[in-house]
Enzyme design. Structure first.
Site, PDB file in Angstrom:
ATOM      1  N   GLU A 194       1.205  -1.351  -0.290  1.00 44.85           N
ATOM      2  CA  GLU A 194       0.437  -0.537  -0.168  1.00 44.85           C
ATOM      3  C   GLU A 194       0.644   1.852   0.118  1.00 44.85           C
ATOM      4  OE1 GLU A 194      -2.277   0.232   3.252  1.00 44.85           O
ATOM      5  OE2 GLU A 194      -3.415   2.688   2.868  1.00 44.85           O
ATOM      6  N   ASP A 224      -0.913  -1.169   5.558  1.00 43.80           N
ATOM      7  CA  ASP A 224      -0.763  -0.881   7.032  1.00 43.80           C
ATOM      8  C   ASP A 224      -1.951  -1.466   7.848  1.00 43.80           C
ATOM      9  OD1 ASP A 224       0.570   1.157   6.351  1.00 43.80           O
ATOM     10  OD2 ASP A 224      -0.578   2.866   5.556  1.00 43.80           O
ATOM     11  N   ASP A 231      -4.029  -0.194  10.242  1.00 45.36           N
ATOM     12  CA  ASP A 231      -4.726   0.662  10.287  1.00 45.36           C
ATOM     13  C   ASP A 231      -6.487   0.546   9.514  1.00 45.36           C
ATOM     14  OD1 ASP A 231      -4.813   1.631   7.973  1.00 45.36           O
ATOM     15  OD2 ASP A 231      -4.172   3.774   8.249  1.00 45.36           O
ATOM     16  N   ASP A 234      -7.641   2.092   6.787  1.00 45.45           N
ATOM     17  CA  ASP A 234      -7.517   2.031   5.364  1.00 45.45           C
ATOM     18  C   ASP A 234      -6.795   0.847   5.407  1.00 45.45           C
ATOM     19  OD1 ASP A 234      -8.987   4.575   5.505  1.00 45.45           O
ATOM     20  OD2 ASP A 234      -7.043   5.624   4.726  1.00 45.45           O
TER      21      ASP A 234
END
Ligand code: 0RA
Length: 660
Positions: A450, A524, A526, A528
């Protein structure tokens, strides 16, 4: 389950039959209970937890029959403090009169129902109930598989009781133990203690969640019926009441709560003929998946069958007809396909019939041909009526189906375009791909990373012999909706398809041609990142399923925490690694940084924590997880902000966990 001539029901509002007056003479006598204890699997499917719970369903089904016949308004299932189960209903009560003649002369009907196989299930002459596969085998089966069973009956102004032990042997004769609380009061309570010898493999502890789910479905399928669950076990105390005035209309609304419905109304119709009935409710949501749930005599037919087939055929034809007459489809336009029309559809199809044939792998597919034409015919007329009466809703459905058809065609074109491009450019690999040197797929790994900056770090961190890097710009995927045609137009996704090299589309993709046997998603830790993972998993599941089935798809696990030990930075994979670290370093200052992005690590750190085959951990994705990811899409991508918020809050604590 009772099969009905559509007469208004007395109490529950569901269809009913008028049984001839039953008495002991009507019960067909078959055989004793020995066969049940010898081969329990034949009667309850298994002797594991599923079989154990079948005992409850068996008794409850009998109570539901009373409800469908119009005599019972409340069913209560109690798990008692000692782990036994009691099922109470306020139906007519199992008959208690003695047999006047025959092999059971002098025995009460109750005793015969509980000690003779099939006796409770079939009645001579007028059919009282229809046995539903594993269900409807009769309460005698429950008795046979219990170490103790007590039947208490309120009938004719009195209270009766009989107890059985050791697999259905009467301990007492039927006894009048008092007066019913009122002359009018009737009902049946069956309490049973499952035999631990029979259920030795997985034990005799009932699972509240399993019972609750089933009872809720029963309440949905039997409009107005009050279904109560009570758990009296220590530490598990609970009481829940289900009752739905809207029946399966409420069921459909319930299934659609997490989604944005296309309109508020729920289409609903019912019909009956000869000895079969149907009831159908349907609504569309703005999502992309179809959920059609079929039931036959109250039993879930997860493999579908004739009722679902008849419905689908009629649905496609009725909506095409409507689309033509309303101008939603022009003369030159092709017909809408069933899959276009069913996009975002939630439907419940419940049928009742006299002798259901359950077929298929798990005996969960309804095979009766007569029900197909019945459902098809009724849907053709009744759904058409509904569309004509509700033009606003009808036009929304057509609009959505037309959009789905366009997306289907666009996705096909996009796939073809990608295919052509790949074919034209020969072995030409995308610019963004930093390929590995090895051409042996078995040892080659593709990291989908990403973000361009993390991509750069990963290039430095990789083993260039075996590890290839393809950066994907998450933001692009992130803002787009789940439509696959859009995903296929995304240049990054096109690069992904070219890099993997096995083609695209489920009818064409070949895992044998894949250039990597490990495709590793590195995003990541998180929300997203979780979103991007879900999108990619959905893509693999829908467009490259053999990759998932072959176990070629993985999730990288970058660490969640970092901390300092002296001047050295240490990375910790997750909470449990953090706890272990603290046990080993009791004097540590206990300051931890929550790592949000891959960008917070340099290349050496990324290598040692996440990419180096010797030190990393990878999660291998299986088909169920990928399918689940596809489901999660509808929550994440749908417009229902509340449920998305709830979902993210619920899952934010461990966004790396695939098991949403
Ligand atoms: C046989 C005949 C009748 C009712 C029942 C059985 C019956 C069985 C169960 C099992 C659990 N609850 C039940 N409630 C009723 C009809 C009796 C009549 O004609 O009055």
């Amino acid at each position: 389950m009772a099969v009905t001539k559509a007469k208004p029901a007395k109490k529950t509002g569901s269809a009913k039959i008028t049984p001839a007056s039953y008495g002991a003479k009507d019960i067909q006598v078959l055989e004793g209970l020995d066969p049940v204890r010898k081969r329990p699997g034949m009667y309850i499917g298994s002797t594991g937890l599923t079989g154990l719970h079948h005992l409850i369903w068996e008794v409850v089904d009998n109570s539901v029959d009373e409800a469908m016949a119009g005599y019972c308004t409340t069913i209560t299932v109690t798990i008692n403090e000692d782990g036994s189960c009691s099922v109470h209903d306020d139906g007519r009560g199992i008959p208690v009169d003695p047999y006047p003649s025959g092999p059971h002369k002098g025995k009460s009907a109750l005793e015969v129902v509980l000690t003779v196989l099939h006796a409770g299930g079939k009645f001579g002459g007028e059919g009282y109930k229809v046995s539903g596969g594993l269900h409807g085998v009769g309460v005698s089966v429950v008795n046979a598989l219990s170490r103790r069973l007590i039947a208490e009956i309120d009938r004719d102004g009195a209270k009766y009781k009989q107890e059985f032990i050791d697999g259905g042997n009467p301990k007492t004769k039927i006894q009048k133990v008092g007066a019913a609380s009122s002359k009018a009061k009737t009902g049946t309570t069956i309490s049973f203690w499952p035999d631990p010898i029979i259920f030795a493999s997985e034990g005799v502890e009932f699972v509240a969640r399993t019972v609750l789910e089933r009872l809720q479905t029963i309440a949905f399928l039997n409009r107005n019926l009050e279904v109560i669950f009570e758990d009296k076990r220590k530490d598990k105390k609970d009481k829940v009441t289900y009752q739905y005035k809207g029946g399966i209309v409420d069921f459909v609304k319930h299934l659609n709560v997490a989604r944005e419905s296309l309109f508020n109304k729920v289409a609903h119709y019912e019909a009956s003929e000869a000895d079969q009935t149907l009831e159908i409710a349907l609504q569309w949501n703005t999502g992309y998946y179809e959920g059609i749930f079929g039931y036959a005599n109250g039993i879930s037919t997860v493999e579908g069958g004739m009722h679902v087939e008849g419905f689908k055929t009629a649905l496609t034809s009725v909506l095409n007809k409507y689309a033509r007459s309303s101008g939603g489809l022009k003369e030159k336009d092709e017909n809408l396909l069933g899959e276009d029309i069913r996009e975002g559809l939630t439907a419940i199809i419940t049928v009742k019939l006299r002798e259901p044939q359950f077929e298929g792998q798990t005996k969960a597919k309804l095979g009766n041909v007569s029900i197909r034409s019945f459902v098809q015919k009724e849907t053709n007329t009744k759904l058409e009526e509904w569309l004509l009466e509700n033009p606003t809703e009808a036009n929304r459905i057509i609009k959505k189906a037309v959009a789905a058809a366009q997306a289907r065609i666009a996705a096909k074109n996009a796939r073809n375009a990608v295919r052509r491009k790949t074919a034209l450019s020969g072995a030409g690999m995308p610019d963004k791909l930093k390929d590995c040197q090895s051409s042996n797929p078995a040892e080659s790994e593709l990291f989908i990373v990403e973000g361009d900056s993390a991509g750069g770090t990963a290039v430095d961190a990789r083993d260039p012999q075996k590890q290839a890097i393809l950066p994907i710009r998450g933001k692009i995927l992130n803002v787009e909706r789940a439509r696959l045609d859009k995903m296929l137009k995304n240049t990054e996704v096109q690069a992904l398809i070219t890099a993997i090299g096995g083609g695209v589309g489920n009818d064409e993709f070949v895992a044998d041609k894949a250039r990597y046997h490990k495709v590793i998603i590195l995003a990541d830790a998180d929300v997203d990142g979780s979103h991007i993972r879900t999108l990619l998993l959905t893509f693999f599941y829908r467009q490259m399923r053999p990759m998932v089935e072959s176990g070629f798809i993985y999730i990288a696990q970058p660490p969640l925490f970092s901390t300092e030990v002296g001047k050295e930075k240490t990375y910790l994979k997750d909470e449990s690694a953090k706890e272990k670290f603290l046990t080993a370093n009791p004097n540590h200052k206990k300051e931890f940084q929550r790592l949000k992005g891959l960008g917070e690590m340099d290349w050496q750190e990324l290598r040692s924590t996440t990419m180096d085959a010797g030190t990393r951990t990878l999660l291998q994705v299986n088909v169920e997880e990928a399918a689940e990811a596809e489901n999660v899409m509808s929550v994440l991508m749908g417009d229902d902000v509340e449920s998305r918020k709830a979902f993210i809050q619920k899952n934010a604590r461990d966004v790396r966990n695939l098991d949403f």
